[in-house]
Design a protein around this motif. Structure first.
Motif, PDB file in Angstrom:
ATOM      1  N   LYS A  16       1.086  -2.941 -17.378  1.00  0.00           N
ATOM      2  CA  LYS A  16       1.323  -2.356 -16.155  1.00  0.00           C
ATOM      3  C   LYS A  16       2.735  -1.490 -16.408  1.00  0.00           C
ATOM      4  O   LYS A  16       3.954  -1.903 -16.241  1.00  0.00           O
ATOM      5  CB  LYS A  16       1.546  -3.012 -15.158  1.00  0.00           C
ATOM      6  CG  LYS A  16       0.341  -3.859 -14.766  1.00  0.00           C
ATOM      7  CD  LYS A  16       0.310  -4.617 -13.153  1.00  0.00           C
ATOM      8  CE  LYS A  16      -1.174  -5.135 -12.709  1.00  0.00           C
ATOM      9  NZ  LYS A  16      -0.987  -6.007 -11.721  1.00  0.00           N
ATOM     10  N   ALA A  17       2.665  -0.294 -16.950  1.00  0.00           N
ATOM     11  CA  ALA A  17       3.846   0.211 -17.443  1.00  0.00           C
ATOM     12  C   ALA A  17       4.704   0.716 -16.329  1.00  0.00           C
ATOM     13  O   ALA A  17       6.081   0.737 -16.271  1.00  0.00           O
ATOM     14  CB  ALA A  17       3.631   1.395 -18.430  1.00  0.00           C
ATOM     15  N   GLU A  18       4.147   1.221 -15.130  1.00  0.00           N
ATOM     16  CA  GLU A  18       4.742   1.652 -13.906  1.00  0.00           C
ATOM     17  C   GLU A  18       5.537   0.538 -13.412  1.00  0.00           C
ATOM     18  O   GLU A  18       6.826   0.472 -13.027  1.00  0.00           O
ATOM     19  CB  GLU A  18       4.226   2.262 -12.856  1.00  0.00           C
ATOM     20  CG  GLU A  18       3.577   3.585 -13.251  1.00  0.00           C
ATOM     21  CD  GLU A  18       2.710   4.345 -12.432  1.00  0.00           C
ATOM     22  OE1 GLU A  18       2.513   3.768 -11.176  1.00  0.00           O
ATOM     23  OE2 GLU A  18       2.110   5.500 -12.609  1.00  0.00           O
ATOM     24  N   GLU A  19       5.070  -0.655 -13.500  1.00  0.00           N
ATOM     25  CA  GLU A  19       5.550  -1.848 -12.902  1.00  0.00           C
ATOM     26  C   GLU A  19       6.875  -2.316 -13.701  1.00  0.00           C
ATOM     27  O   GLU A  19       7.768  -2.796 -13.227  1.00  0.00           O
ATOM     28  CB  GLU A  19       4.689  -2.969 -12.658  1.00  0.00           C
ATOM     29  CG  GLU A  19       5.276  -4.470 -12.463  1.00  0.00           C
ATOM     30  CD  GLU A  19       5.450  -4.266 -10.645  1.00  0.00           C
ATOM     31  OE1 GLU A  19       5.885  -5.349 -10.288  1.00  0.00           O
ATOM     32  OE2 GLU A  19       5.214  -3.466  -9.928  1.00  0.00           O
ATOM     33  N   VAL A  20       6.787  -2.289 -15.077  1.00  0.00           N
ATOM     34  CA  VAL A  20       7.856  -2.650 -16.031  1.00  0.00           C
ATOM     35  C   VAL A  20       8.900  -1.583 -15.845  1.00  0.00           C
ATOM     36  O   VAL A  20      10.019  -2.008 -15.608  1.00  0.00           O
ATOM     37  CB  VAL A  20       7.231  -2.451 -17.550  1.00  0.00           C
ATOM     38  CG1 VAL A  20       8.326  -2.694 -18.334  1.00  0.00           C
ATOM     39  CG2 VAL A  20       6.010  -3.375 -17.713  1.00  0.00           C
ATOM     40  N   GLN A  21       8.566  -0.150 -15.524  1.00  0.00           N
ATOM     41  CA  GLN A  21       9.831   0.595 -15.317  1.00  0.00           C
ATOM     42  C   GLN A  21      10.571   0.262 -13.860  1.00  0.00           C
ATOM     43  O   GLN A  21      11.575   0.430 -13.940  1.00  0.00           O
ATOM     44  CB  GLN A  21       9.086   1.981 -15.197  1.00  0.00           C
ATOM     45  CG  GLN A  21       8.769   2.691 -16.321  1.00  0.00           C
ATOM     46  CD  GLN A  21       8.162   4.048 -16.329  1.00  0.00           C
ATOM     47  OE1 GLN A  21       7.386   4.512 -15.165  1.00  0.00           O
ATOM     48  NE2 GLN A  21       8.415   5.139 -17.305  1.00  0.00           N
ATOM     49  N   LYS A  22       9.664  -0.146 -12.939  1.00  0.00           N
ATOM     50  CA  LYS A  22      10.183  -0.272 -11.617  1.00  0.00           C
ATOM     51  C   LYS A  22      11.268  -1.490 -11.678  1.00  0.00           C
ATOM     52  O   LYS A  22      12.480  -1.646 -11.072  1.00  0.00           O
ATOM     53  CB  LYS A  22       9.190  -0.622 -10.683  1.00  0.00           C
ATOM     54  CG  LYS A  22       9.599  -0.821  -9.263  1.00  0.00           C
ATOM     55  CD  LYS A  22       8.398  -0.707  -8.159  1.00  0.00           C
ATOM     56  CE  LYS A  22       7.559  -2.387  -8.252  1.00  0.00           C
ATOM     57  NZ  LYS A  22       6.707  -2.552  -7.265  1.00  0.00           N
ATOM     58  N   MET A  70       5.749  -1.925 -22.822  1.00  0.00           N
ATOM     59  CA  MET A  70       7.060  -2.708 -23.037  1.00  0.00           C
ATOM     60  C   MET A  70       8.097  -1.439 -23.211  1.00  0.00           C
ATOM     61  O   MET A  70       9.331  -1.604 -22.820  1.00  0.00           O
ATOM     62  CB  MET A  70       7.015  -3.190 -24.257  1.00  0.00           C
ATOM     63  CG  MET A  70       8.194  -4.236 -24.874  1.00  0.00           C
ATOM     64  SD  MET A  70       9.314  -3.511 -25.731  1.00  0.00           S
ATOM     65  CE  MET A  70       8.536  -3.495 -27.477  1.00  0.00           C
ATOM     66  N   TYR A  71       7.763  -0.245 -24.043  1.00  0.00           N
ATOM     67  CA  TYR A  71       8.759   0.557 -24.229  1.00  0.00           C
ATOM     68  C   TYR A  71       9.123   1.342 -22.860  1.00  0.00           C
ATOM     69  O   TYR A  71      10.017   1.920 -22.919  1.00  0.00           O
ATOM     70  CB  TYR A  71       8.203   1.620 -25.410  1.00  0.00           C
ATOM     71  CG  TYR A  71       8.277   1.055 -26.667  1.00  0.00           C
ATOM     72  CD1 TYR A  71       9.621   0.993 -27.350  1.00  0.00           C
ATOM     73  CD2 TYR A  71       7.189   0.909 -27.686  1.00  0.00           C
ATOM     74  CE1 TYR A  71       9.833   0.320 -28.582  1.00  0.00           C
ATOM     75  CE2 TYR A  71       7.337   0.399 -28.781  1.00  0.00           C
ATOM     76  CZ  TYR A  71       8.493   0.331 -29.465  1.00  0.00           C
ATOM     77  OH  TYR A  71       8.935  -0.360 -30.617  1.00  0.00           O
TER      78      TYR A  71
END
Length: 202
Positions: A16-22, A70-71
């Motif tokens: 979940k890239a958007e969740e990681v960003q948040k 992750m990135y």
């Protein structure tokens, strides 16, 4: 505090890239140390991805999507890290030996090593012995990691390891890839063998 890091690790594993960003932005908004978020959140998540990959529960496509997640967080946090705050375990030069153009496995190992705190220098694929030798002076690595997916390039791998050991007896060499095994590693005097990306990190 640790709850954010745990959520970040879980979001990496769940792709979940958007969740990681948040969560990465929340780390900065709340004044939490970004280097801790990278180590206990992002790297911890990729560690679990490595375990799932080794257990054949995740495969290459899942690992690549997890790495993008992750990135997504790393790109937000990296510029806020005070120089030297992330524990560096050393420098690894990595490359696929000459004659072989398959680099998916190498890329996964690179990602896992980076996430666990190593500085990575990626020489790419079809890397000649001279390029590996040149990297010793240019990068001063602690480990040189060689990969191949083809039995036809195993002789090249053996030659490169012999040259590296001769050029710098202090350097540690690590090999991996489908056709190689611990016996082959011993026979060519490589110091380490990694069956998969997780073993390469350990």
């Amino acid at each position: 505090m640790s709850e954010i890091y745990q959520k970040m690790a879980e979001a990496v594993v769940k792709m979940k890239a958007e969740e990681v960003q948040k969560l990465a932005r929340r780390v900065l908004d709340e004044g939490l140390p970004p280097e801790v978020a990278i180590e206990k959140g992002l790297a911890s998540g990729m560690n679990e991805v490595g375990r799932l990959f080794a257990a054949k529960e995740y495969f290459v496509p899942e690992v690549l999507v997890c790495s993008r997640a992750m990135y997504a967080g790393f790109d937000i946090l990296k510029d806020k890290v005070v120089a030297g705050k992330i524990a560096r375990k050393g420098t690894v030069v990595i490359g696929v030996v000459d004659g072989d153009f398959h680099d998916i496995g190498k890329n996964i190992v690179k990602l896992m090593l980076e996430a666990s705190g190593f500085r990575l220098v990626d020489l790419g694929k079809n890397v000649s012995a001279d390029q590996f030798i040149s990297s010793l002076n240019a990068e001063k690595p602690d480990i040189v990691a060689l990969s191949t997916l083809m039995t036809t390039t195993m002789d090249s791998m053996a030659e490169i390891v012999a040259l590296l050991n001769k050029e710098n007896p202090e350097i540690k060499t690590m090999i991996g890839g489908a056709p190689v095994n611990p016996d082959f590693a011993r026979s060519i005097q490589a110091h380490y063998y990694g069956e998969n990306a997780r073993e390469a990190v350990v």
